[in-house]
Enzyme design. Sequence first.
Site, short mmCIF file in Angstrom:
data_model
loop_
_atom_site.label_atom_id
_atom_site.label_comp_id
_atom_site.label_asym_id
_atom_site.label_seq_id
_atom_site.Cartn_x
_atom_site.Cartn_y
_atom_site.Cartn_z
N LEU A 50 -4.83 -0.62 6.36
CA LEU A 50 -4.74 0.11 5.10
C LEU A 50 -5.26 1.52 5.35
O LEU A 50 -6.18 1.71 6.17
CB LEU A 50 -5.60 -0.54 4.00
CG LEU A 50 -5.09 -1.81 3.32
CD1 LEU A 50 -6.12 -2.28 2.28
CD2 LEU A 50 -3.75 -1.57 2.65
N ASP A 51 -4.69 2.49 4.67
CA ASP A 51 -5.19 3.86 4.80
C ASP A 51 -6.66 3.90 4.40
O ASP A 51 -7.11 3.13 3.54
CB ASP A 51 -4.39 4.80 3.89
CG ASP A 51 -2.93 4.89 4.29
OD1 ASP A 51 -2.61 4.63 5.46
OD2 ASP A 51 -2.10 5.22 3.41
#
Length: 201
Positions: A47-48
Amino acid sequence: MDILHENERFIVCIKPAGKTSQGEGKNSLVTDLKEHTGGEIYPVHRLDTATSGVMVYAKTKETAADITRQITENTFKKTYLALVHGTPEPEKGDMEDFLFKDSKKNKSFVVKKERKGVRKASLSYEVIEKRGDLSLVKIHLRTGRTHQIRVQFASRKHPVFGDGKYGASDNVPYIALYSHEITFTDPVSGKKMTFTGGRWP
């Protein structure tokens, strides 16, 4: 960091915004999980940093290989919630694009045709709530490209709230994008498992 499920093969948790999902160091969720479990941790998806939500990490190389295979074969399902500017039209549908990732800028772009470095990106979405000039959208990813949700919605003039990299001008320290639910098969029992991180934002 909330732990949703843990066994000898994997651990499912909610990644806080601001933590990196891969690599190690003071700001890494991998480091936190190693300290929590006292053993090895193998990332299988990402995930960012500015994004929060449900993630699974493998505890063994064999489990990591199996879950990675599920992701490659598109049997690992991911659902996101995003608060976006405006209201997508139609309010329920699909987005299909060609994306090019500029590694130097750490940014992806929608392009018109396939060429070297370009990959197809696909998702389905549904507007589930409107909040003034914002819309809460549920998104099912079919592919997992870098910044995919962010760039696909931004290219249609619906940037994710707080996402200054892709055109939003909101003065907030987070991006309103949340990994809401993941579904995958337990490598040992063969049972389908679904983990949900609640309703956000």
